[in-house]
Design an enzyme around this catalytic site. Sequence first.
Site, mmCIF file in Angstrom:
data_model
loop_
_atom_site.group_PDB
_atom_site.id
_atom_site.type_symbol
_atom_site.label_atom_id
_atom_site.label_comp_id
_atom_site.label_asym_id
_atom_site.label_seq_id
_atom_site.Cartn_x
_atom_site.Cartn_y
_atom_site.Cartn_z
ATOM 1 N N ALA A 1 6.490 -12.251 -4.571
ATOM 2 C CA ALA A 1 6.903 -11.237 -3.751
ATOM 3 C C ALA A 1 5.797 -10.056 -3.744
ATOM 4 C CB ALA A 1 8.080 -10.792 -4.272
ATOM 5 N N LEU B 1 4.853 -8.096 -6.577
ATOM 6 C CA LEU B 1 5.296 -7.303 -7.370
ATOM 7 C C LEU B 1 4.683 -7.658 -8.672
ATOM 8 C CD1 LEU B 1 9.055 -7.143 -6.853
ATOM 9 C CD2 LEU B 1 7.574 -5.813 -5.697
ATOM 10 N N SER B 2 3.455 -8.310 -8.764
ATOM 11 C CA SER B 2 2.499 -8.407 -9.677
ATOM 12 C C SER B 2 3.183 -9.088 -10.855
ATOM 13 C CB SER B 2 2.216 -6.961 -10.199
ATOM 14 O OG SER B 2 1.189 -6.630 -9.290
ATOM 15 N N ASP C 1 -2.539 -3.561 -10.430
ATOM 16 C CA ASP C 1 -1.441 -4.102 -11.117
ATOM 17 C C ASP C 1 -1.521 -3.811 -12.560
ATOM 18 O OD1 ASP C 1 -1.751 -4.822 -8.402
ATOM 19 O OD2 ASP C 1 -2.270 -6.978 -9.036
HETATM 20 C C1 GLA Z 1 -3.137 -7.118 -4.974
HETATM 21 C C2 GLA Z 1 -4.290 -6.632 -5.941
HETATM 22 C C3 GLA Z 1 -4.233 -5.334 -6.221
HETATM 23 C C4 GLA Z 1 -4.448 -4.594 -5.076
HETATM 24 C C5 GLA Z 1 -3.498 -4.861 -3.838
HETATM 25 C C6 GLA Z 1 -3.616 -4.342 -2.673
HETATM 26 O O1 GLA Z 1 -1.933 -6.745 -5.399
HETATM 27 O O2 GLA Z 1 -3.774 -7.385 -7.014
HETATM 28 O O3 GLA Z 1 -5.523 -5.334 -6.906
HETATM 29 O O4 GLA Z 1 -5.807 -4.865 -4.485
HETATM 30 O O5 GLA Z 1 -3.390 -6.464 -3.741
HETATM 31 O O6 GLA Z 1 -3.633 -2.904 -2.800
#
Ligand code: GLA
Length: 361
Positions: A105, A107-108, A154
Amino acid sequence: MTQVTAFAPGRVEILGNHTDYNGGVVLSAALQLGITAKGRRLSDGEIRLSSSGAPRVAEIQRAGSLLRTGEWIDYPLGVAEMLAQAGAEVGGFEAIYESTLPVGAGLSSSAALEVATAVLLTRLYPLEIPRMDLAKLCRRAENEFVGVNCGLLDQASSIFGKKDHLVYLDCRSEAVDAIPFPSHLGLLIINSGVKHALTGGEYNERREQCFEAARRMGVAALRDVSSVQLEAAEMPESTRRRARHVVGENERVFSAINALRSGCPEDLGPLMSASHRSSVENFENSTPELDLLVSLADAQRGCLGARLTGGGFGGAIVALVEIEAAESVRVAVESAYASQTSHKAIGILCRAGDGALPSAD
Ligand code: GLA
């Protein structure tokens, strides 16, 4: 040895899209959803990893450096390897993961997995490591071990998040600030149900285009460029559009910080909508599904603005909503999306939560 537990949240990017690897600024929040790791030491360098979402337990016998496997366990193995390279005496361990984050999604979930592992391991094999260094170590695990070129957003959000606060991160100075977020507003995250995979080439391609724009302007990073300078510079139009997004995002983050500090948090809404328009027109990292979700959300009473969140190319949007309207916005968007696409959107109203290692104050 006794069992220890670590929790690391996912994050939602609120403004500052693709600014992190350009030395820029980002506004995000840690979520209350995340990954819990329970673990204990094992003897003889044995590593045992399992997850409620994975079909089998992975067992590895450590002999020298750890190697990439191409599976989800590369995230925890990468962290163990980077800790060892940083001088930690990480021996064998077992880690059992449980996640409340939707996968794919944007959301890391990967950063949450890295950070939960890093906190777990530094508790099992005690090591004092400053929080920003730990965030960078986790990013290095992802960049060098897993092979994904993400920035610092993230991991830093997952570590530094603070309940009811937004995280402001300056990726150049590596300064982090927690900014109070008012209780009458909420963050409605709506997953498009169309998968997001950063390992796709688009992320790296955008990254290269940003670096190319910085090179053409003779600066170290796009952070050093203002909109006026960018529009006056000589470069191909497609390169300029990529850079315009990043430079505009930095400016929108600064405007958002001013709005929050001067008691006008509602002003974030239009900034978020402008961010999405720029994703569509300049960075081209949106999808038809994300565009549909944003326009459906924007049309609801009580929604102040919406945009894609994270890398893009699928995943979720985030809408700034009045708390009282959040439920009706969610229901209306989900049902309109279901009638207009073959996908199912899932909305979750989130509050900003604590990071894995929140500050005491
Ligand atoms: C992903 C990457 C982040 C950032 C975002 C975009 O989530 O993991 O480091 O670059 O994209 O802002």
